[in-house]
Every structure is written in structure tokens, then in C-alpha cells.
Design a protein around this motif. Structure first.
Motif, PDB file in Angstrom:
ATOM      1  N   UNK A 396       0.817  -1.210   0.000  1.00  0.00           N
ATOM      2  CA  UNK A 396       0.000   0.000   0.000  1.00  0.00           C
ATOM      3  C   UNK A 396       0.851   1.260   0.000  1.00  0.00           C
ATOM      4  N   UNK A 397       0.179   2.398  -0.224  1.00  0.00           N
ATOM      5  CA  UNK A 397       0.871   3.680  -0.147  1.00  0.00           C
ATOM      6  C   UNK A 397       1.481   3.903   1.234  1.00  0.00           C
ATOM      7  N   UNK A 398       0.806   3.396   2.269  1.00  0.00           N
ATOM      8  CA  UNK A 398       1.284   3.602   3.636  1.00  0.00           C
ATOM      9  C   UNK A 398       2.658   2.975   3.846  1.00  0.00           C
ATOM     10  N   UNK A 399       2.911   1.836   3.194  1.00  0.00           N
ATOM     11  CA  UNK A 399       4.233   1.205   3.320  1.00  0.00           C
ATOM     12  C   UNK A 399       5.311   2.152   2.793  1.00  0.00           C
ATOM     13  N   UNK A 400       5.052   2.763   1.650  1.00  0.00           N
ATOM     14  CA  UNK A 400       6.035   3.663   1.044  1.00  0.00           C
ATOM     15  C   UNK A 400       6.255   4.890   1.939  1.00  0.00           C
ATOM     16  N   UNK A 401       5.178   5.482   2.416  1.00  0.00           N
ATOM     17  CA  UNK A 401       5.288   6.661   3.266  1.00  0.00           C
ATOM     18  C   UNK A 401       6.050   6.339   4.544  1.00  0.00           C
ATOM     19  N   UNK A 402       5.712   5.226   5.165  1.00  0.00           N
ATOM     20  CA  UNK A 402       6.352   4.854   6.422  1.00  0.00           C
ATOM     21  C   UNK A 402       7.844   4.645   6.237  1.00  0.00           C
ATOM     22  N   UNK A 403       8.220   3.885   5.222  1.00  0.00           N
ATOM     23  CA  UNK A 403       9.631   3.542   5.055  1.00  0.00           C
ATOM     24  C   UNK A 403      10.456   4.644   4.403  1.00  0.00           C
TER      25      UNK A 403
END
Length: 408
Positions: A396-403
Motif C-alpha cells: 500500500x501507499x502507507x508502506x512507502x510513506x512509512x519507510x
């Protein structure tokens, strides 16, 4: 044949007799409600021990030290674990600090330093804050109740959203044996171990060589079959400790009790592995991939793992896109024996491919199935009896934002 195996209510690593655990907040991580970052598992009786470790060629000093202290006929009393700092890529200081952590824990518990193991998890390239270790390791209170196991489970978390704990039990000749476990992991997860730590404890008396073979097989079918993001960690550790506190005959292979013990360990490892995949960073869905009808079990394990690890499959599941071509691609890149014209494919039991070709199906039904919290993909190769499963999560987009901001 195996004996009946039962789930232990509120099971954790301390459910097995003779094991205690605990955790504290030492300040390695940023503070938060009920947050812990330093823990210990302890057995008063010496434990036979087995381990599997990261296959990365860059590994933490904690892994190197544990590999030296785990082996046939070796015993341990305890393992001390910190989260928030990986103790990796810090030069010679890493081993100095790892050994001091085991010394501090051993002195606190009154056991041998050589019979104490250590694990670290967190940011790579940062030295262990030993001033905090010296202050807080002696403050860890270990208890043999569920609370102690829960506190340890909290202490090993990094980006995890929840703890991962389980225990099962089985009876042999009127003696109850328990296998309890705890794990952590959410990102940097890829087959052949991952940024994950797992500790399994049993009160069964188990032959050391059989203990290692049991763990290796269980890990092959569980932790080595999960993927979150395709990245393999430097700190992965799975330990299985057996203290014999339940009593009863030694388990050494070749009988019903041994088969049951191996199955109990497999069940514990599989549950912990699936929970890691379910808790993947930014994930909204658990993906289970089954490959059956393969030429061999090893082929099926490889193909299912390839599919669970595919970025394109992950994004298709996230977008609820029934793009079965990506599933075919992922199975094909495993380079196993197959006959394309015999492949059938299913999404949550809805068939979408027959004999290698797409068939007419209700698209909305498949889209709806892909919207659930769990998505099951099945690929039937129809050329043999090989069977394997793997687990992953959507990307998800959240994975990219988090990492993209993990350390800043």
C-alpha cells in the motif's frame, strides 16, 4: 499419526512449565503507552536449544554470538532481547556489546554467561546504548505467568502494531507437554528468514539433534514462507528451547510422541509466521497462496513463495484487480516444472482460470472477494502431488510513506 493437540487459552512463551519472562522500557525507543524495549526469557533448568538464523551475508553480532552458543548438546538458561537498535554494522564494538549484554543478564539471573543468548532488532548501523543496558537489564522482573510472557512480547516489537503469541499442548502417557511461542516482525520480511525474531519454549524433554531437525523443518514450512516487502534482514533469529520440566520420556524421533511434538512446533511457528505477514507495514490484507498438484512439495513451496512475494500480485490484491496474469507470472518465475495448459487458478475458491486460460466468471464477485481482510489464492498445477503454502500481504501507499521516513 499424531496425538490430539489443543490450543492453550491466552497462550504465550511462558505457558510451558519452568519458563518465565518479562520486559521493561529502557529508553532505546521513543516512549509511548505501555511501550517496552528490553526483555528476558528465562528457564531455571538448563534447556536444550536449537536455532535458525538470517542467511544474509551481513549479520548482527548478536546472530554471530548465538550461532556460537547454539548447537548439538549445548544448553542455555536465558535469552536477553532489545528492540530499537539492531547492533549491526558497528564494527568490533558490536560483539563486545553483545557479550556484555549476556553477561549482565546472566549476573542478574544467576546463570552462566555462556548459557545466555542475545538478540537485537531495530535500526542498522547504530551501537547498543550500553549505559541503558547496564541500568535496566538488572531491573527486568521475570515471572512465570501470562503477564510475564505478554511483557516480553511487547519488549521485542519495532514497527509491529500488535504482539504475536500462542501456545498449544498435547498429552503423552498422561503427561501434558506445552509448546509456547512469541515473535515480532512487520517489515523487511522475505523468505529465508526476515526482520523477525521468534522464541519457542517447550517443557518437553527433547533430544538435542531432534530438536534442531524439528525446528529446521518447521521454519521451512512457516517463517521461510512469508513475505512483506522482499527485503531480507540482518538479525533474523528463531530459537527453540526445551527444559524437560513436564517430565515424561525423552522425545527423540521415530514414534507418535515425536511426530506430535514436531506437529505442535510446526503449528506454533505457522501461527507466528502468519501473524507477521498479517501485520506487514501498511498492510490491509493477508494473502495466502496455495500451490497444489506440483511435481514435488519443494516446487510447490517455491512457487507459492514466489507468488506471495510478487510486488505485482501484492498491488493487484490491494487494488482489488483480478489480474490473474500476474499470478501466472509469479508462479512461472519460480522456474519449476509445470504444464501451462493444465493450470487452474482460484481467488477465494472462485475459479478464474481453467487449463491455462481465463474463463467466464462474475467479475464483481472476485472484486468483492479481493476486498476482504484475507485473500486466498490457489494455483492447481495438476501434474503431481506436490503441495505448498506461503503468506504475504498487500502493498500500500502507507508502506512507502512509512519507510521513506523510517529514521528521520
Amino acid at each position: 499419526m499424531t496425538l490430539p493437540i489443543a490450543s492453550v487459552p491466552n497462550g504465550t512463551v511462558t505457558s510451558a512449565k519452568g519458563f518465565s519472562a518479562g520486559g521493561v522500557f529502557a529508553g532505546i525507543k521513543t516512549p509511548g503507552p505501555d511501550k517496552k524495549d528490553l526483555g528476558i526469557i528465562y528457564s531455571e533448568q538448563p534447556c536444550a536449544v536449537a536455532g535458525t538464523f538470517s542467511q544474509n551475508t551481513i549479520i548482527s553480532s548478536t546472530v554471530v554470538l548465538d550461532q556460537e552458543r547454539v548447537g548439538t548438546d549445548k544448553t542455555v538458561h536465558a535469552v536477553v532481547v532489545n528492540s530499537g537498535c539492531a547492533n549491526t554494522a558497528v564494527g568490533e564494538q558490536g560483539m563486545i556489546d553483545a557479550k556484555e549484554m549476556t553477561k549482565l543478564a546472566a549476573e542478574h539471573l544467576g546463570v552462566s554467561e555462556e548459557q545466555t543468548l542475545v538478540s537485537s532488532t531495530g535500526v542498522i548501523g547504530v551501537e547498543i546504548p550500553m549505559a541503558l543496558m547496564r541500568e535496566f537489564i538488572p531491573q527486568i522482573e521475570v515471572t512465570a505467568d501470562t503477564h510475564g510472557g505478554n511483557e516480553f512480547a511487547k519488549a521485542i516489537l519495532t514497527t509491529d502494531k500488535r504482539t504475536k503469541e500462542i501456545a498449544v499442548s498435547f498429552d503423552v502417557d498422561g503427561v501434558t507437554h506445552t509448546v509456547g511461542g512469541v515473535s515480532k516482525g512487520s517489515g523487511m520480511i522475505h523468505p529465508n528468514m526476515a526482520t523477525m525474531l521468534a522464541y519457542v519454549a517447550t517443557d518437553a524433554k527433547v533430544d538435542s539433534a531432534f530438536l534442531q531437525s524439528t525446528l529446521s523443518e518447521a521454519v521451512k514450512l512457516s517463517f521461510n514462507q512469508i513475505d512483506v516487502d522482499g527485503d531480507q534482514s540482518t538479525n533474523d533469529t528463531v530459537l527453540l528451547m526445551a527444559n524437560g520440566e513436564a517430565g515424561g520420556s525423552e522425545i527423540s524421533g521415530g514414534d507418535e510422541a515425536s511426530e506430535t511434538f514436531a506437529e505442535a512446533v510446526r503449528q506454533v511457528c505457522e501461527f507466528l509466521a502468519i501473524e507477521i505477514a498479517r501485520d506487514g507495514e501498511g498492510a490491509t490484507k493477508l494473502i495466502e497462496v496455495t500451490v497444489d498438484g506440483a511435481a514435488s512439495d519443494d516446487d510447490a513451496l517455491l512457487a507459492s513463495r514466489s507468488c506471495a512475494a510478487s510486488m505485482l500480485v501484492k498491488t493487484a490484491v490491494y487494488g482489488r484487480d483480478p489480474n490473474w496474469g500476474r499470478i501466472f507470472m509469479a508462479v512461472g518465475k519460480a522456474e519449476i516444472k509445470l504444464d501451462e495448459a493444465k493450470i487452474d487458478c482460484y481467488v477465494n475458491d472462485i475459479q478464474i482460470v481453467a487449463e491455462g486460460k481465463g474463463i467466464s466468471y462474475n467479475v464483481q464477485s472476485v472484486v468483492s472477494a479481493l476486498g476482504g481482510d484475507e485473500v486466498r489464492l490457489r494455483v492447481a498445477l495438476n501434474i503431481g502431488d506436490g503441495y505448498g503454502r506461503a503468506w504475504g500481504c498487500d502493498l500500500t501507499e502507507e508502506y512507502v510513506v512509512f519507510n521513506s521516513a523510517y529514521t528521520t
